[in-house]
Design a protein around this motif. Structure first.
Motif, PDB file in Angstrom:
ATOM      1  N   ARG A 115      -9.797   7.665   6.853  1.00  0.00           N
ATOM      2  CA  ARG A 115      -9.160   7.593   5.531  1.00  0.00           C
ATOM      3  C   ARG A 115      -7.986   8.556   5.453  1.00  0.00           C
ATOM      4  O   ARG A 115      -6.934   8.219   4.910  1.00  0.00           O
ATOM      5  CB  ARG A 115     -10.183   7.891   4.434  1.00  0.00           C
ATOM      6  CG  ARG A 115      -9.658   7.619   3.017  1.00  0.00           C
ATOM      7  CD  ARG A 115     -10.615   8.074   1.945  1.00  0.00           C
ATOM      8  NE  ARG A 115     -11.891   7.357   2.022  1.00  0.00           N
ATOM      9  CZ  ARG A 115     -13.029   7.907   2.398  1.00  0.00           C
ATOM     10  NH1 ARG A 115     -13.074   9.196   2.766  1.00  0.00           N
ATOM     11  NH2 ARG A 115     -14.133   7.197   2.422  1.00  0.00           N
ATOM     12  N   GLY A 132       1.510   7.910   2.805  1.00  0.00           N
ATOM     13  CA  GLY A 132       2.338   8.891   2.118  1.00  0.00           C
ATOM     14  C   GLY A 132       3.686   9.064   2.781  1.00  0.00           C
ATOM     15  O   GLY A 132       4.735   9.078   2.120  1.00  0.00           O
ATOM     16  N   ARG A 138       7.917  -6.249  -6.229  1.00  0.00           N
ATOM     17  CA  ARG A 138       7.392  -4.883  -6.280  1.00  0.00           C
ATOM     18  C   ARG A 138       8.235  -3.917  -5.443  1.00  0.00           C
ATOM     19  O   ARG A 138       8.436  -2.758  -5.827  1.00  0.00           O
ATOM     20  CB  ARG A 138       5.933  -4.876  -5.807  1.00  0.00           C
ATOM     21  CG  ARG A 138       5.019  -5.706  -6.724  1.00  0.00           C
ATOM     22  CD  ARG A 138       3.654  -5.901  -6.088  1.00  0.00           C
ATOM     23  NE  ARG A 138       2.855  -6.843  -6.840  1.00  0.00           N
ATOM     24  CZ  ARG A 138       2.014  -6.515  -7.827  1.00  0.00           C
ATOM     25  NH1 ARG A 138       1.889  -5.232  -8.176  1.00  0.00           N
ATOM     26  NH2 ARG A 138       1.311  -7.425  -8.460  1.00  0.00           N
ATOM     27  N   HIS A 183       5.721   5.917   2.236  1.00  0.00           N
ATOM     28  CA  HIS A 183       6.160   5.863   0.832  1.00  0.00           C
ATOM     29  C   HIS A 183       7.457   6.645   0.649  1.00  0.00           C
ATOM     30  O   HIS A 183       8.429   6.133   0.068  1.00  0.00           O
ATOM     31  CB  HIS A 183       5.055   6.437  -0.055  1.00  0.00           C
ATOM     32  CG  HIS A 183       5.435   6.591  -1.493  1.00  0.00           C
ATOM     33  ND1 HIS A 183       5.281   5.564  -2.423  1.00  0.00           N
ATOM     34  CD2 HIS A 183       5.964   7.640  -2.179  1.00  0.00           C
ATOM     35  CE1 HIS A 183       5.695   5.984  -3.602  1.00  0.00           C
ATOM     36  NE2 HIS A 183       6.114   7.244  -3.485  1.00  0.00           N
ATOM     37  N   TYR A 196       2.921   1.868  -3.411  1.00  0.00           N
ATOM     38  CA  TYR A 196       2.130   2.479  -4.482  1.00  0.00           C
ATOM     39  C   TYR A 196       1.455   3.778  -4.054  1.00  0.00           C
ATOM     40  O   TYR A 196       0.987   4.540  -4.913  1.00  0.00           O
ATOM     41  CB  TYR A 196       1.096   1.476  -5.001  1.00  0.00           C
ATOM     42  CG  TYR A 196       1.737   0.326  -5.739  1.00  0.00           C
ATOM     43  CD1 TYR A 196       2.373   0.524  -6.958  1.00  0.00           C
ATOM     44  CD2 TYR A 196       1.754  -0.948  -5.198  1.00  0.00           C
ATOM     45  CE1 TYR A 196       2.985  -0.520  -7.632  1.00  0.00           C
ATOM     46  CE2 TYR A 196       2.363  -2.002  -5.859  1.00  0.00           C
ATOM     47  CZ  TYR A 196       2.974  -1.775  -7.069  1.00  0.00           C
ATOM     48  OH  TYR A 196       3.585  -2.814  -7.731  1.00  0.00           O
ATOM     49  N   ASN A 197       1.374   3.992  -2.734  1.00  0.00           N
ATOM     50  CA  ASN A 197       0.808   5.238  -2.201  1.00  0.00           C
ATOM     51  C   ASN A 197      -0.552   5.544  -2.816  1.00  0.00           C
ATOM     52  O   ASN A 197      -0.826   6.659  -3.273  1.00  0.00           O
ATOM     53  CB  ASN A 197       1.769   6.406  -2.450  1.00  0.00           C
ATOM     54  CG  ASN A 197       1.476   7.597  -1.560  1.00  0.00           C
ATOM     55  OD1 ASN A 197       0.797   7.480  -0.550  1.00  0.00           O
ATOM     56  ND2 ASN A 197       1.964   8.769  -1.951  1.00  0.00           N
ATOM     57  N   GLU A 198      -1.403   4.522  -2.801  1.00  0.00           N
ATOM     58  CA  GLU A 198      -2.747   4.652  -3.376  1.00  0.00           C
ATOM     59  C   GLU A 198      -3.786   4.469  -2.274  1.00  0.00           C
ATOM     60  O   GLU A 198      -3.507   3.823  -1.250  1.00  0.00           O
ATOM     61  CB  GLU A 198      -2.961   3.615  -4.474  1.00  0.00           C
ATOM     62  CG  GLU A 198      -2.052   3.804  -5.687  1.00  0.00           C
ATOM     63  CD  GLU A 198      -2.240   2.701  -6.700  1.00  0.00           C
ATOM     64  OE1 GLU A 198      -2.854   1.666  -6.348  1.00  0.00           O
ATOM     65  OE2 GLU A 198      -1.765   2.865  -7.844  1.00  0.00           O
ATOM     66  N   PRO A 199      -4.987   5.008  -2.460  1.00  0.00           N
ATOM     67  CA  PRO A 199      -6.034   4.862  -1.428  1.00  0.00           C
ATOM     68  C   PRO A 199      -6.386   3.388  -1.197  1.00  0.00           C
ATOM     69  O   PRO A 199      -6.401   2.585  -2.140  1.00  0.00           O
ATOM     70  CB  PRO A 199      -7.223   5.621  -2.029  1.00  0.00           C
ATOM     71  CG  PRO A 199      -6.632   6.546  -3.050  1.00  0.00           C
ATOM     72  CD  PRO A 199      -5.438   5.829  -3.602  1.00  0.00           C
ATOM     73  N   VAL A 200      -6.656   3.040   0.053  1.00  0.00           N
ATOM     74  CA  VAL A 200      -7.082   1.675   0.342  1.00  0.00           C
ATOM     75  C   VAL A 200      -8.531   1.510  -0.115  1.00  0.00           C
ATOM     76  O   VAL A 200      -9.306   2.466  -0.126  1.00  0.00           O
ATOM     77  CB  VAL A 200      -6.943   1.354   1.843  1.00  0.00           C
ATOM     78  CG1 VAL A 200      -5.491   1.474   2.284  1.00  0.00           C
ATOM     79  CG2 VAL A 200      -7.826   2.254   2.681  1.00  0.00           C
ATOM     80  N   THR A 204      -4.166   7.594   4.778  1.00  0.00           N
ATOM     81  CA  THR A 204      -3.519   8.209   3.619  1.00  0.00           C
ATOM     82  C   THR A 204      -2.234   8.934   4.017  1.00  0.00           C
ATOM     83  O   THR A 204      -1.199   8.824   3.345  1.00  0.00           O
ATOM     84  CB  THR A 204      -4.477   9.196   2.927  1.00  0.00           C
ATOM     85  OG1 THR A 204      -5.638   8.486   2.479  1.00  0.00           O
ATOM     86  CG2 THR A 204      -3.803   9.855   1.727  1.00  0.00           C
ATOM     87  N   TYR A 223       0.847  -1.197   0.000  1.00  0.00           N
ATOM     88  CA  TYR A 223       0.000   0.000   0.000  1.00  0.00           C
ATOM     89  C   TYR A 223       0.884   1.250   0.000  1.00  0.00           C
ATOM     90  O   TYR A 223       0.638   2.216  -0.724  1.00  0.00           O
ATOM     91  CB  TYR A 223      -0.880   0.035   1.255  1.00  0.00           C
ATOM     92  CG  TYR A 223      -2.186  -0.709   1.188  1.00  0.00           C
ATOM     93  CD1 TYR A 223      -2.952  -0.737   0.013  1.00  0.00           C
ATOM     94  CD2 TYR A 223      -2.693  -1.357   2.308  1.00  0.00           C
ATOM     95  CE1 TYR A 223      -4.163  -1.405  -0.034  1.00  0.00           C
ATOM     96  CE2 TYR A 223      -3.907  -2.026   2.276  1.00  0.00           C
ATOM     97  CZ  TYR A 223      -4.639  -2.053   1.098  1.00  0.00           C
ATOM     98  OH  TYR A 223      -5.850  -2.707   1.042  1.00  0.00           O
TER      99      TYR A 223
END
Length: 329
Positions: free
Chosen positions: A102, A110, A172, A113, A68-72, A106, A65
């Motif tokens: 959230r 971030g 990855r 990451h 890729y620093n994307e929303p869960v 997030t 997670y």
């Protein structure tokens, strides 16, 4: 003289670490204990950013997670007793509403990451091979958050499943940060809720999986924290009163072994110097205004000033200066 114990002597890792390296610890509560010691010794460390995560599958998922620093996914959120949680994170990630939760997740992803991008090592501590799968979605959860048991199916990961999950995770991670090494450990914390027999089975699977993984990747090593606790210390006096968690003395012993295995000579010398300074900083005198104690503070401050080109000691220096100024004639 017979020492009546088997001492596990430190080896020397081919992946040597230095004081300036960034390190991420992730996993069980043992990862938090080691992360706290890294931080206390001025190593740039991100200690268990996702909270306690026990099983390998959820552990790999949490780190990815951050990669890729994307929303869960929205499907991972739940509400219980007026609080919102995520099935993929520890219960310390909770909030009064989903938007707030959230944002917390997030922000965490971030920060992780950006830290992970330049990290030299990731220490993964596997706690258990037992997993809980949501019946509704088929997804393995990191935490059930005390939801009704009928919502989940309990099972145990196989060695092959853990190895396959790590293989995808490793690929990855390497794409994201090619210079990062992975140090695997099995947590010595006992999971007795799964019964003694279930805990033994779980630890055996984790240990066998780690062995297979470490033999398969040049940039992955296994660190024997579990063996130090089970075979070197091997005594209930090294467990806390709950008979589950290692004592601080046991954690210190494992920490010293880890330092001897992974850190270069220069860093080990700094740790020894810093150990004395930390003891001085924690000293609480009976007479803080006495000439002898004020001299002691000035000597300690001089040592910190000498180190400030090496590590950040600004907070410690401010604290000493306040103590000196408050008793200046």
């Amino acid at each position: 003289m017979n020492p009546f114990r088997t001492v596990l002597k430190p080896g020397v890792s081919k992946h040597t670490l230095s004081l300036g390296d960034r390190i991420v610890t992730v996993g069980s509560c043992f990862a938090e204990a080691m992360g706290a010691r890294l931080l206390a010794n001025k190593v740039s460390t991100l200690a268990n950013p996702f909270g306690v995560v026990y099983n390998p599958h959820s552990l790999h998922k949490a780190v990815l997670y951050a990669v890729y620093n994307e929303p869960v996914p929205e499907s991972t959120f739940l509400e219980r007793d007026g609080l919102h949680y995520s099935y993929d994170f520890h219960s310390s990630f909770s909030a009064g509403n989903r938007a707030e939760l959230r944002k917390r997740i997030t922000d965490c992803l971030g920060a992780t990451h950006h830290f992970l991008k330049d990290a030299r090592a990731v220490i993964l501590t596997y706690g258990t091979a037992w997993i809980y799968t949501r019946n509704e979605t088929g997804e393995v959860v990191a935490n059930c958050h005390k939801m009704p048991s009928q919502l989940f199916t309990k099972s145990i990961l196989t060695i092959d499943e853990i190895v396959a999950s790590f293989g995808d995770f490793h690929k990855r991670l390497r794409e994201f940060n090619p210079s990062c090494v992975v140090i695997l450990t099995v947590s010595p914390v006992r999971h007795l809720r799964d019964t003694i027999e279930g805990n033994s089975l779980s630890k055996a699977i984790l240990r066998a999986a780690c062995g297979t993984i470490a033999r398969s990747f040049e940039d992955v090593e296994y660190y024997p924290a579990y063996e130090i606790m089970m075979d070197d210390l091997r005594d209930y006096r090294f467990y806390k009163r709950d008979m589950i968690h290692p004592t601080e003395e046991a954690e210190d012993y494992i920490w010293e072994h880890f330092v001897a295995t992974y850190f270069n000579a220069e860093t080990r010398a700094f740790f020894e110097e810093w150990k004395g300074i930390r003891a001085a900083l924690s000293h609480r005198p009976f007479h803080p205004g006495s000439a002898s104690h004020q001299s002691f503070l000035r000597d300690t401050l001089a040592k910190l000033e000498h180190l400030q080109q090496t590590v950040n000691v600004e907070e410690e220096m401010k604290s000493l200066r306040r103590q000196i100024e408050s008793h200046r004639a």
